[in-house]
Design an enzyme around this catalytic site. Structure first.
Site, PDB file in Angstrom:
ATOM      1  N   HIS A  62      -5.459 -36.183   1.459  1.00 32.02           N
ATOM      2  CA  HIS A  62      -4.875 -36.988   0.655  1.00 32.02           C
ATOM      3  C   HIS A  62      -3.284 -36.830   0.548  1.00 32.02           C
ATOM      4  O   HIS A  62      -2.950 -35.755   0.628  1.00 32.02           O
ATOM      5  CB  HIS A  62      -5.428 -37.052  -0.931  1.00 32.02           C
ATOM      6  CG  HIS A  62      -6.988 -37.384  -1.116  1.00 32.02           C
ATOM      7  ND1 HIS A  62      -7.660 -36.646  -1.718  1.00 32.02           N
ATOM      8  CD2 HIS A  62      -7.591 -38.086  -0.010  1.00 32.02           C
ATOM      9  CE1 HIS A  62      -8.977 -37.273  -1.657  1.00 32.02           C
ATOM     10  NE2 HIS A  62      -9.009 -38.018  -0.692  1.00 32.02           N
ATOM     11  N   LYS A  72       2.108 -31.229  -6.032  1.00 34.71           N
ATOM     12  CA  LYS A  72       0.673 -30.880  -6.737  1.00 34.71           C
ATOM     13  C   LYS A  72       0.770 -29.245  -6.960  1.00 34.71           C
ATOM     14  O   LYS A  72       1.375 -28.517  -6.031  1.00 34.71           O
ATOM     15  CB  LYS A  72      -0.357 -31.105  -5.766  1.00 34.71           C
ATOM     16  CG  LYS A  72      -0.624 -32.657  -5.556  1.00 34.71           C
ATOM     17  CD  LYS A  72      -1.882 -32.873  -4.659  1.00 34.71           C
ATOM     18  CE  LYS A  72      -1.955 -34.396  -4.608  1.00 34.71           C
ATOM     19  NZ  LYS A  72      -2.789 -34.929  -3.499  1.00 34.71           N
ATOM     20  N   TYR A 132      -5.962 -29.342 -10.369  1.00 34.37           N
ATOM     21  CA  TYR A 132      -4.539 -29.950 -10.100  1.00 34.37           C
ATOM     22  C   TYR A 132      -3.623 -30.418 -11.188  1.00 34.37           C
ATOM     23  O   TYR A 132      -4.191 -30.946 -12.213  1.00 34.37           O
ATOM     24  CB  TYR A 132      -4.765 -31.357  -9.370  1.00 34.37           C
ATOM     25  CG  TYR A 132      -5.633 -31.475  -8.307  1.00 34.37           C
ATOM     26  CD1 TYR A 132      -5.052 -31.676  -6.987  1.00 34.37           C
ATOM     27  CD2 TYR A 132      -7.188 -31.320  -8.170  1.00 34.37           C
ATOM     28  CE1 TYR A 132      -6.011 -31.801  -5.821  1.00 34.37           C
ATOM     29  CE2 TYR A 132      -7.928 -31.612  -7.157  1.00 34.37           C
ATOM     30  CZ  TYR A 132      -7.487 -31.733  -6.049  1.00 34.37           C
ATOM     31  OH  TYR A 132      -8.058 -32.027  -4.804  1.00 34.37           O
ATOM     32  N   ASP A 168     -12.967 -40.974   2.587  1.00 35.01           N
ATOM     33  CA  ASP A 168     -12.544 -39.837   3.485  1.00 35.01           C
ATOM     34  C   ASP A 168     -13.054 -39.841   4.689  1.00 35.01           C
ATOM     35  O   ASP A 168     -12.076 -39.690   5.677  1.00 35.01           O
ATOM     36  CB  ASP A 168     -12.793 -38.381   2.904  1.00 35.01           C
ATOM     37  CG  ASP A 168     -11.729 -38.355   1.519  1.00 35.01           C
ATOM     38  OD1 ASP A 168     -10.925 -38.822   1.285  1.00 35.01           O
ATOM     39  OD2 ASP A 168     -12.223 -37.275   0.688  1.00 35.01           O
TER      40      ASP A 168
END
Length: 193
Positions: A62, A72, A132, A168
């Site tokens: 991603h 991130k 995250y 995905d």
């Protein structure tokens, strides 16, 4: 807290300071001042997420459009994952390369990724919980995916049955994403590294 760069510009490995005693463990896994000194700028926290996955689940690759981009800061608070950084920035000297780091509830490492880098992980335990911190809120219109099984990337995923979400598994290859014009351009943020 120790922060050292990985081999891909804009990716960092963070080793937190552990304070343990008989009753348990206390970790300093993020300190704004130490982070800004190592990375060269502060981390503006806008959203935090938790992902819980079973063994063999692969999430990613991603990334978020630039702009707005999304830095991130990632750690595994329970279980273990193979965390993968993928350089998908057009013009980067390491374009198409990846680097993997084990994040788990024993070493307590974290990884920081600059905006524009791709991120994926594979859960090594049943389950694995990943946390995250994100510099911008989730915007589905700005998020992109690249297939983690793209043979041109040749990511060395763990042996055994692997599972992915339909999104995905159906993501484009790097070549297809490049052709579609959805990969970000490389903007060096850490000269001299």
């Amino acid at each position: 807290m120790e922060i050292r760069p990985l081999t891909i510009d804009g990716a960092w490995l963070v080793t937190p300071r552990h304070h343990g005693d008989d009753p348990g463990l206390f970790l300093e896994w993020y300190q704004a001042e130490t982070f800004a000194a190592a990375v060269g700028r502060p981390f503006p926290l806008a959203q935090s997420n938790i992902s819980i996955s079973g063994r063999g689940v692969v999430r990613g690759i991603h990334l978020v459009d630039l702009p707005p981009g999304q830095d991130k800061y990632i750690t595994c608070v329970s279980g273990a994952v193979l965390d993968v950084v993928v350089d998908l920035r057009l013009g980067s000297p390491t374009f198409g390369r990846w680097e993997a780091v084990r994040l788990d509830d024993a070493n307590r490492h974290a990884v920081h990724l600059d905006a524009g880098l791709g991120h994926a992980f594979c859960a090594l335990t049943e389950p694995a919980t990943v946390v995250y911190l994100c510099s911008s809120p989730y915007d589905p219109a700005a998020e992109r995916t690249v297939n983690p099984m793209d043979p041109d990337l040749a990511i060395d995923w763990p042996e055994g049955p692997l599972r992915m979400s339909p999104r995905d598994a159906g993501a484009p290859s790097v070549a297809q994403a490049r052709q579609a014009g959805v990969l970000p351009a490389y903007v060096p943020r850490h000269p001299g590294r």
